[in-house]
Write a protein that holds these residues in place. Sequence first.
Motif, PDB file in Angstrom:
ATOM      1  N   LEU A  60      -0.062  -6.230  -2.338  1.00 47.75           N
ATOM      2  CA  LEU A  60       1.330  -6.240  -1.871  1.00 47.75           C
ATOM      3  C   LEU A  60       1.780  -4.844  -1.465  1.00 47.75           C
ATOM      4  O   LEU A  60       2.340  -4.641  -0.382  1.00 47.75           O
ATOM      5  CB  LEU A  60       2.250  -6.796  -2.957  1.00 47.75           C
ATOM      6  N   LYS A  61       1.525  -3.871  -2.315  1.00 45.34           N
ATOM      7  CA  LYS A  61       1.980  -2.505  -2.029  1.00 45.34           C
ATOM      8  C   LYS A  61       1.148  -1.860  -0.918  1.00 45.34           C
ATOM      9  O   LYS A  61       1.675  -1.129  -0.082  1.00 45.34           O
ATOM     10  CB  LYS A  61       1.932  -1.659  -3.304  1.00 45.34           C
ATOM     11  N   LEU A  62      -0.158  -2.141  -0.909  1.00 43.42           N
ATOM     12  CA  LEU A  62      -1.003  -1.573   0.153  1.00 43.42           C
ATOM     13  C   LEU A  62      -0.615  -2.134   1.505  1.00 43.42           C
ATOM     14  O   LEU A  62      -0.435  -1.389   2.486  1.00 43.42           O
ATOM     15  CB  LEU A  62      -2.474  -1.885  -0.135  1.00 43.42           C
ATOM     16  N   GLU A 115       3.293   2.287 -11.216  1.00 45.05           N
ATOM     17  CA  GLU A 115       3.259   3.754 -11.115  1.00 45.05           C
ATOM     18  C   GLU A 115       1.875   4.254 -10.726  1.00 45.05           C
ATOM     19  O   GLU A 115       1.729   5.108  -9.842  1.00 45.05           O
ATOM     20  CB  GLU A 115       3.677   4.352 -12.463  1.00 45.05           C
ATOM     21  N   ILE A 116       0.841   3.707 -11.365  1.00 45.21           N
ATOM     22  CA  ILE A 116      -0.529   4.147 -11.076  1.00 45.21           C
ATOM     23  C   ILE A 116      -0.937   3.759  -9.662  1.00 45.21           C
ATOM     24  O   ILE A 116      -1.524   4.561  -8.920  1.00 45.21           O
ATOM     25  CB  ILE A 116      -1.499   3.537 -12.105  1.00 45.21           C
ATOM     26  N   ILE A 117      -0.636   2.532  -9.250  1.00 42.71           N
ATOM     27  CA  ILE A 117      -1.010   2.080  -7.909  1.00 42.71           C
ATOM     28  C   ILE A 117      -0.250   2.864  -6.844  1.00 42.71           C
ATOM     29  O   ILE A 117      -0.813   3.237  -5.805  1.00 42.71           O
ATOM     30  CB  ILE A 117      -0.783   0.562  -7.779  1.00 42.71           C
ATOM     31  N   GLN A 118       1.024   3.150  -7.087  1.00 39.87           N
ATOM     32  CA  GLN A 118       1.793   3.934  -6.126  1.00 39.87           C
ATOM     33  C   GLN A 118       1.230   5.347  -6.004  1.00 39.87           C
ATOM     34  O   GLN A 118       1.141   5.905  -4.907  1.00 39.87           O
ATOM     35  CB  GLN A 118       3.266   3.995  -6.543  1.00 39.87           C
ATOM     36  N   GLU A 119       0.830   5.918  -7.120  1.00 40.67           N
ATOM     37  CA  GLU A 119       0.200   7.251  -7.098  1.00 40.67           C
ATOM     38  C   GLU A 119      -1.082   7.220  -6.268  1.00 40.67           C
ATOM     39  O   GLU A 119      -1.347   8.130  -5.485  1.00 40.67           O
ATOM     40  CB  GLU A 119      -0.106   7.678  -8.539  1.00 40.67           C
ATOM     41  N   TRP A 120      -1.867   6.162  -6.432  1.00 40.34           N
ATOM     42  CA  TRP A 120      -3.096   6.021  -5.652  1.00 40.34           C
ATOM     43  C   TRP A 120      -2.785   5.888  -4.167  1.00 40.34           C
ATOM     44  O   TRP A 120      -3.480   6.452  -3.320  1.00 40.34           O
ATOM     45  CB  TRP A 120      -3.857   4.794  -6.151  1.00 40.34           C
ATOM     46  N   LEU A 121      -1.715   5.167  -3.821  1.00 41.39           N
ATOM     47  CA  LEU A 121      -1.349   4.984  -2.409  1.00 41.39           C
ATOM     48  C   LEU A 121      -0.848   6.282  -1.790  1.00 41.39           C
ATOM     49  O   LEU A 121      -1.116   6.553  -0.607  1.00 41.39           O
ATOM     50  CB  LEU A 121      -0.284   3.894  -2.283  1.00 41.39           C
TER      51      LEU A 121
END
Length: 500
Positions: free
Chosen positions: A460-462, A158-164
């Motif tokens: 992975l998400k980036l 959730e935090i990483i997606q928010e950052w992206l």
Amino acid sequence: MFYSYTRRKIVVIRILKRYGSTNSFHNIPGPLSLPGIGTLYQYLPLIGSYKFDRLHWNGFKKLKKYGPVVREQMVPGVNIVWLFKPDDIEVMFRSEGKYPQRRSHLALEKYRLDRPNVYNTGGLLPTNGPDWLRLRSIFQKGLSSPSAVHNFLPESNEIIQEWLYRLEDICKTPDLVYANELSRLFLELICLVALDLRMNSFSKRELRPNSRSSKLMKAALTTNSCILKTDNGPQLWRKFETPLYKKLRKSQEFMEEVAIDLLSLKMTFFNEDRKKPGSLLESYLSCPDLDFKDIIGVVCDFLLAGVDTTSYTTSFILYHLAKNRLSQSTLYQECKRLLPKPDSPVTKEVLSEAQYAKAVVKESLRLRPVSVGIGRVLDKDAQFSNFIVPRGTVVVSQNQVSCRLKEYFPDPNEFRPERWLKTHKYYQQPHPFLVIPFGHGARSCIARRLAEQNMLIFILKLTRSFKFRWDGSDIDSKSLLINQPDGPISLIMEKRSEDS
């Protein structure tokens, strides 16, 4: 008969003298130490051969001049032995004893021990002996296995997606300093684990230079920047407050203040139905063997050791991927296979199959590890190559140097994640004590699994959502206890289309 006995005795004495002197600790080669100043003159600007902030450069020079075992008295009376061979590094870890000791974070230890009203010990980083083992045994329980750190996957995603999502806007900013943005991300992730709360580091208010999160990141950087010099320079700070110690003290006072405030806030709600099952903080607060002062120390340690370590390591990963488009493309194909949509969460099943992503992280850590090496104080006499080193000596491995040597890795300066894939032609099983960026054994990094998991989720998400290329000069690492990029993280980001 007497003559024969005497002759044999003389021969034995000659052999002992010959090989005893060859293997003598004091015959280990190294830089000349001068009375009163040790080898510190070698680290002076303009005239010195070495630099405090380029430990890997120093290592290459020492290896070339003196060989794989080097003795140095940087501080008068304190011998340091530098090791370059993986076999010797293995011996170092085999000689660490029940309580692995380090000579590190000495000024931080003094600061905390001078404040017994706030801390019980110097904390996990500088403490040695039974106190260290007590703290380590308790604090590692929630971080010691893959299944334990998998508990943090939903919130980390959730935090990483928010950052992206935010990255889609901020990547358009000219001259964006990605290092600071990564520090914000990993500060948020560390606070989730250590304090079970959000710092809201991405909010407009927190982006200001004088905000709590901005000052917290600065305090961690300042402390880490002071550690190496206070450890290895003249320890005048033990007698009076030097300018360097004052910087460390002020930074620690702020981190301590924030930790106490946030912990007090969590304590207020601890007995209410707002705690998360299985959270680290809940287990700490519930443990009868810990009190509030122990928890303050470990929270400060998490903030100090976790933010810069992961943000700098991730910066180097992005640098290598941005400069190696084929590696980035291969990683993207894996991301697309494992994550059907750009905002798909990274699950434990995804992590188990992300073999190329793991190889990317490991290869970047080979080239740019967290620090130049690992230090120990020997618990017993040990033999390194042809030299006997006595108990109590400070010994430091030089893994960052060794991992760049041709005898251990083909094309050692090339970024080749494939060398870690067993099915690939480049695969070659290296010595197990060469690539150990998080240490080894009982005193290895307590949050290693969590750090690796967060970095894997991130890349992975980036990579699933963005193409990125390098837009700056080549960068190297500089030593601020941990390795920091010596230049800006200059990336050009481009949102991927579904067909790209």
